[in-house]
Scaffold this active site. Sequence first.
Site, PDB file in Angstrom:
ATOM      1  N   ASP A  27      -9.902   3.930  -5.286  1.00  0.00           N
ATOM      2  CA  ASP A  27     -10.255   3.172  -4.091  1.00  0.00           C
ATOM      3  C   ASP A  27     -10.432   1.690  -4.410  1.00  0.00           C
ATOM      4  O   ASP A  27     -11.306   1.022  -3.867  1.00  0.00           O
ATOM      5  CB  ASP A  27     -11.547   3.749  -3.491  1.00  0.00           C
ATOM      6  N   ARG A  39       0.816  -1.209   0.000  1.00  0.00           N
ATOM      7  CA  ARG A  39       0.000   0.000   0.000  1.00  0.00           C
ATOM      8  C   ARG A  39       0.854   1.266   0.000  1.00  0.00           C
ATOM      9  O   ARG A  39       0.435   2.301  -0.512  1.00  0.00           O
ATOM     10  CB  ARG A  39      -0.934   0.020   1.213  1.00  0.00           C
ATOM     11  N   CYS A  67     -16.200   2.846  14.067  1.00  0.00           N
ATOM     12  CA  CYS A  67     -16.675   3.836  13.095  1.00  0.00           C
ATOM     13  C   CYS A  67     -18.014   3.414  12.490  1.00  0.00           C
ATOM     14  O   CYS A  67     -18.168   2.277  12.031  1.00  0.00           O
ATOM     15  CB  CYS A  67     -15.626   4.019  12.001  1.00  0.00           C
ATOM     16  N   LEU A 109      -8.914  13.805   4.016  1.00  0.00           N
ATOM     17  CA  LEU A 109      -8.148  14.885   3.424  1.00  0.00           C
ATOM     18  C   LEU A 109      -8.981  16.168   3.433  1.00  0.00           C
ATOM     19  O   LEU A 109     -10.175  16.139   3.130  1.00  0.00           O
ATOM     20  CB  LEU A 109      -7.754  14.523   1.989  1.00  0.00           C
TER      21      LEU A 109
END
Length: 390
Positions: free
Chosen positions: A150, A68, A230, A174
């Site tokens: 993504d 990644r 989350c 971001l």
Amino acid sequence: MTTVNPPPNAQWLSQLARDIKAWGQALGFAQVGISDIDLTDEEPRLQQWLAQGCHGEMQYMAQHGMMRARPQELHPGTLRVISVRMDYLPPNAGFASNLSDPNLAYISRYAGGRDYHKVLRNRLKKLGEQIDEALKQAGLSDSGFRPFVDSAPLLERPLADNAGIGWTGKHSLLLNHDAGSWFFLGELLINLPLPVDIPLTDNCGNCVACITSCPTGAIVAPYTVDARRCISYLTIELSGAIPTELRPLIGNRIYGCDDCQLVCPVNREAPLTQEADFHTRAALQQPTLLALFNWDEETFLKNTEGSAIRRIGYERWQRNIAVALGNAPASAEILQALQQRLGSANELLAEHIQWALEQQQLKLTESDTTTQRKTARLIRVIHKGLPRDA
């Protein structure tokens, strides 16, 4: 990936970089930035996050190791990453009314329109083709471009950060001075040694609004999100049962969560999207929980065709709504809808429906008790004011 031969000079590459940004904006990207591929500073942070299990069931986050943070391993020959930004905030978003009315369903504002993966990928492919055409006209080899949205083991936010698209906020999203955080990111990996852009500095300062406002406390430290808490993870990525202790905290959020973005001061002046594809569909414009819960699978598939929502499937859609119905005010209609669905539900859905029924019945009992107390108090007041011989 092929290499460019002969190598173009610096002046030609600088002009090409300017052209790429102009082409990108003509294709609908609000911003285009260029970065190198050095993400070595991100590797220890990624390793620690994975070691702590913060990725939850998202095994794809761990299965590629440190790839990644190494674009050149993902696509050999890569020298630069072109990052793009596309704004998605739809008109008539209805943030306040949806969240303040527990009988309405809240759907994250990125998901109300067409699936962004397809939109951005098609535009990135066209941008790559324009770059290759420019190289061809100059007598050079193609760029070996490869678009990503993504969809691969790539740390897109640090790359976009390095490309000057924005800075990473304390909620790990971001942020951009002009667009806040309401935008999608996409990447084009190429083999050209283009000049790179200058990263922005962190402008969050002492603000911790996102941290203190997270309904489930998922932002466990500045710049660190524990996905297991989350709501976006719980309602989208999690395939099994939502932890019981977190269900009441989800409220009426049935697909994703925007709370950390809603409170962010940088988002105050964020522009609306220019892409009609990202406008919220009529069927998802402030719908009631009961209306969505009553969709059969065929209706669900029809109303979510081409949408990112469809990927969670009908079962998880019903699971999420069941939790929200359990959190809704006491209602005989809700009780009836839950009981009717319980008979045909599989084990996973039945567990959440049963929980919702218990929550509804508890509220009804509390409501009855409150009514009885008010009635008894009223009777005492009336009797107190009557004559002694009445």
